[in-house]
Design a protein around this motif. Structure first.
Motif, mmCIF file in Angstrom:
data_model
loop_
_atom_site.group_PDB
_atom_site.id
_atom_site.type_symbol
_atom_site.label_atom_id
_atom_site.label_comp_id
_atom_site.label_asym_id
_atom_site.label_seq_id
_atom_site.Cartn_x
_atom_site.Cartn_y
_atom_site.Cartn_z
ATOM 1 N N ALA A 256 2.803 -4.622 3.017
ATOM 2 C CA ALA A 256 3.711 -3.724 3.618
ATOM 3 C C ALA A 256 3.146 -2.499 3.387
ATOM 4 C CB ALA A 256 4.953 -4.060 3.210
ATOM 5 N N TYR A 257 2.163 -2.184 2.465
ATOM 6 C CA TYR A 257 1.380 -1.062 1.930
ATOM 7 C C TYR A 257 0.409 -1.415 1.139
ATOM 8 C CZ TYR A 257 4.716 -1.485 -1.810
ATOM 9 O OH TYR A 257 5.618 -2.159 -2.605
ATOM 10 N N SER A 258 -0.485 -0.319 0.831
ATOM 11 C CA SER A 258 -1.655 -0.644 0.115
ATOM 12 C C SER A 258 -1.054 -0.716 -1.208
ATOM 13 C CB SER A 258 -2.325 0.586 0.480
ATOM 14 O OG SER A 258 -3.616 0.530 -0.396
ATOM 15 N N MET A 287 3.297 -1.746 -11.338
ATOM 16 C CA MET A 287 2.642 -2.409 -9.787
ATOM 17 C C MET A 287 3.958 -2.371 -8.775
ATOM 18 S SD MET A 287 2.154 -6.203 -12.303
ATOM 19 C CE MET A 287 4.045 -6.318 -12.630
ATOM 20 N N ASP A 288 3.447 -1.505 -7.980
ATOM 21 C CA ASP A 288 4.228 -1.255 -6.503
ATOM 22 C C ASP A 288 3.549 -2.087 -5.468
ATOM 23 O OD1 ASP A 288 5.563 -0.321 -4.626
ATOM 24 O OD2 ASP A 288 5.380 1.819 -5.180
ATOM 25 N N VAL A 289 3.819 -3.276 -5.177
ATOM 26 C CA VAL A 289 3.400 -4.206 -4.384
ATOM 27 C C VAL A 289 4.241 -4.958 -3.708
ATOM 28 C CG1 VAL A 289 1.539 -6.072 -4.294
ATOM 29 C CG2 VAL A 289 1.594 -4.517 -6.260
ATOM 30 N N ALA A 298 8.715 -5.410 2.401
ATOM 31 C CA ALA A 298 9.454 -5.351 1.247
ATOM 32 C C ALA A 298 8.920 -4.081 0.412
ATOM 33 C CB ALA A 298 9.293 -6.554 0.282
ATOM 34 N N ASP A 299 9.543 -3.436 -0.807
ATOM 35 C CA ASP A 299 9.051 -2.445 -1.288
ATOM 36 C C ASP A 299 9.512 -2.374 -3.000
ATOM 37 O OD1 ASP A 299 7.489 -0.009 -2.025
ATOM 38 O OD2 ASP A 299 8.947 1.362 -0.736
ATOM 39 N N ILE A 300 8.676 -3.088 -3.694
ATOM 40 C CA ILE A 300 9.353 -3.441 -5.166
ATOM 41 C C ILE A 300 8.119 -2.725 -6.153
ATOM 42 C CG2 ILE A 300 9.975 -5.195 -6.628
ATOM 43 C CD1 ILE A 300 10.428 -6.770 -4.122
ATOM 44 N N THR A 301 8.788 -2.092 -7.229
ATOM 45 C CA THR A 301 7.952 -1.699 -8.123
ATOM 46 C C THR A 301 8.428 -2.301 -9.422
ATOM 47 O OG1 THR A 301 7.492 0.143 -7.253
ATOM 48 C CG2 THR A 301 6.884 0.172 -9.261
ATOM 49 N N ARG A 302 7.500 -2.853 -10.352
ATOM 50 C CA ARG A 302 8.059 -3.229 -11.591
ATOM 51 C C ARG A 302 7.102 -2.590 -12.678
ATOM 52 N NH1 ARG A 302 12.211 -3.610 -9.829
ATOM 53 N NH2 ARG A 302 13.687 -5.501 -10.010
ATOM 54 N N VAL A 399 15.743 2.053 -3.989
ATOM 55 C CA VAL A 399 16.102 2.883 -5.089
ATOM 56 C C VAL A 399 15.048 2.784 -5.998
ATOM 57 C CG1 VAL A 399 18.056 3.673 -6.696
ATOM 58 C CG2 VAL A 399 18.496 2.443 -4.734
ATOM 59 N N GLU A 400 14.216 4.308 -6.205
ATOM 60 C CA GLU A 400 13.051 4.007 -7.066
ATOM 61 C C GLU A 400 12.735 5.366 -7.762
ATOM 62 O OE1 GLU A 400 9.551 4.629 -4.512
ATOM 63 O OE2 GLU A 400 10.742 4.437 -2.841
ATOM 64 N N PRO A 401 13.578 5.486 -8.932
ATOM 65 C CA PRO A 401 13.283 6.840 -9.809
ATOM 66 C C PRO A 401 11.845 6.458 -10.654
ATOM 67 C CG PRO A 401 14.964 5.290 -10.973
ATOM 68 C CD PRO A 401 14.504 4.960 -9.283
ATOM 69 N N ILE A 414 10.686 1.972 -11.425
ATOM 70 C CA ILE A 414 11.260 0.946 -11.224
ATOM 71 C C ILE A 414 11.904 1.109 -9.738
ATOM 72 C CG2 ILE A 414 13.185 -0.773 -11.772
ATOM 73 C CD1 ILE A 414 12.949 0.868 -14.526
ATOM 74 N N GLU A 415 11.464 0.057 -8.878
ATOM 75 C CA GLU A 415 11.904 0.336 -7.378
ATOM 76 C C GLU A 415 12.683 -1.040 -7.003
ATOM 77 O OE1 GLU A 415 8.735 1.168 -4.655
ATOM 78 O OE2 GLU A 415 10.094 1.911 -3.041
ATOM 79 N N ASP A 416 13.572 -0.929 -6.361
ATOM 80 C CA ASP A 416 14.576 -2.226 -5.863
ATOM 81 C C ASP A 416 15.041 -1.859 -4.283
ATOM 82 O OD1 ASP A 416 14.504 -2.466 -9.091
ATOM 83 O OD2 ASP A 416 15.088 -4.348 -8.138
HETATM 84 MN MN MN Z 1 6.977 1.285 -3.584
#
Ligand code: MN
Ligand code: GLY
Ligand code: MN
Length: 452
Positions: A256-258, A287-289, A298-302, A399-401, A414-416
């Protein structure tokens, strides 16, 4: 001195050129009625004809380019091949005269048998069954477009299309298409249809939500796997490679993005993309993948500790980011706003971060939160539209502070992804744990499994 090429070399070169323009069905069509309903809504929102120009296939000349349709055009048509144009005409011409074209016309390029040898069959305007295949009662050869526009200009003085932003970045698709439209209808006014189209795209249908959930499910699988395999000594690109493999094996056509996998100092670089560093003991790894499935992102970060255990300082910052995220999520419901007003998600996160914790000099942490809390998500990872529009049921936002302290080599995001429902929200990423304890537990299980 020119080198003579033998026939095999010529063949390989032609193959390479052909592959550069291959068409992959990267998106899954919704039922034709869904696209038709979107077009009906859009037609009703303005008082002139609307022209939306699909991508030509020449937008990206690199060897690895795969055709990908212009998202607005795709949203309105479900048509995923190059060189097409959509023309919509309002029901009642403002002059009271009869419009010269049907309400909806899809213009297609002629079929090209030589090209189809390389790229496979395409849909042509004269194909039997083209109406059923495209969901349009009226499909015309692209050569008719200019004349049809000119005739419509006898009735309408204002037309709508996607106008280029002041400095169109990358390939100038909109600048080119607007130049062609102006050439066909020089004495008309062109207005931007993007605001109306963006507003429609912000509210998702059930079919879109199903594809988004699939993109999110596969991306969560990749995040779980990355947590389990994380070790000092791995390179950032190795983590990303495995995650991309899981996306692709799960049916994602592309990222969805690099991917962003940043360890240590790199965890503090917001859109870090080099991925060439070794992950060290004691690093935090952002890890924003996220994968793209059926066209939806999808746009998720842990953020995880490389060695499986957060240090006290890492956990302190992690818990502040998590607290800010929980506070922002709790505010998600119809009517809430992402930015601007007091009580916006951005204000909630900024206040939270500024009232929890300090840097090594004793300053509050707001200065280490340099980005926005949220964006809409859909066909684009940063889906277009007014980010100040109050939330409505059916919208999907992140939601990604984050807090990024370069002098401590310490970045946490953290991105959900959340769906706004009629009385609150549904966390589409709920299956993927967010607390430091849960992350440590998954990582410990991963280590145990690796030693068995
Ligand atoms: Mn992201
Ligand atoms: N992955 C890009 C973003 O979070 O906005
Ligand atoms: Mn995001």
């Amino acid at each position: 001195m020119a080198r003579r090429l033998d026939i095999r070399q010529v063949g390989l070169m032609l193959l390479a050129v052909a592959c550069a323009c291959c068409v992959v069905q990267a998106r899954f069509r919704q039922p034709s009625e869904e696209y038709a309903a979107r077009r009906t809504k859009l037609r009703a929102s303005v008082d002139g004809p609307i022209v939306v120009v699909g991508y030509t296939g020449h937008e990206d000349a690199s060897e690895v380019a795969i055709f990908f349709q212009e998202p607005h055009f795709y949203y309105l048509t479900g048509h995923d091949e190059p060189g097409a144009v959509l023309l919509l005409t309002p029901d009642e011409p403002n002059s009271g005269a009869q419009a010269s074209t049907p309400a909806e016309v899809l213009y297609l390029p002629p079929r090209n048998p030589a090209q189809e040898k390389w790229e496979g069959p395409k849909i042509g305007p004269d194909d039997p069954g083209v109406q059923e295949k495209t969901g349009f009662a009226n499909v015309e050869p692209i050569a008719n477009l200019k004349g049809d526009l000119a005739k419509l200009a006898d009735t309408y003085k204002t037309f709508y299309t996607l106008m280029p932003p002041k400095n169109e970045e990358g390939y100038p698709h909109l600048t080119n298409s607007v130049a062609e439209i102006r050439d066909a209808i020089p004495h008309t006014t062109l207005k931007d249809i993007a605001p109306a189209l963006d507003a429609l795209r912000q509210v998702k249908s059930d079919g879109e939500l199903a594809l988004m959930q699939k993109a999110i499910d596969v991306s969560m699988d990749a995040q779980f796997d990355a947590m389990r395999r994380m070790r000092p000594g791995l390179f950032e690109y190795q983590v990303a490679a495995r995650m991309k493999e899981i996306h692709e094996m799960g049916g994602c056509a592309r990222e969805a993005y690099s991917p962003i996998v940043g360890a240590g100092f790199n965890s503090t670089v917001l859109h870090y993309s080099a991925l060439d560093s070794e992950i060290k003991d004691g690093d935090l790894v952002v890890m924003d993948v996220g994968g793209e499935y059926g066209g939806y992102a999808a746009d998720i970060t842990r953020t995880v500790p490389a060695n499986g255990k957060f240090t006290a300082r890492q956990r302190e910052i992690y818990d502040i980011v998590l607290g800010a995220q929980n506070a922002a999520m709790a505010a998600v419901k119809p009517g809430a706003v992402l930015y601007g007003a007091k009580g916006s998600l951005q204000a909630i996160v900024t206040d939270y971060i500024n009232t929890h914790g300090h840097d090594k000099e004793g300053h509050t942490l707001g200065r280490y939160y340099p980005h926005g809390v949220s964006h809409h998500l859909g066909l684009d990872v940063h889906d277009p539209g007014d980010r100040n529009r109050p939330l409505e049921a059916g919208m999907v936002v992140t939601v990604e502070p984050g807090i990024y302290i370069p002098e401590e080599n310490l970045g946490v995001r953290i991105e959900d992804d959340v769906l706004v429902t009629k009385d609150g929200y549904r966390l589409l990423t709920a299956r993927l744990p967010r607390t430091a304890d849960e992350i440590e537990k998954i990582m410990a299980e991963g280590k145990t499994a690796a030693t068995q």
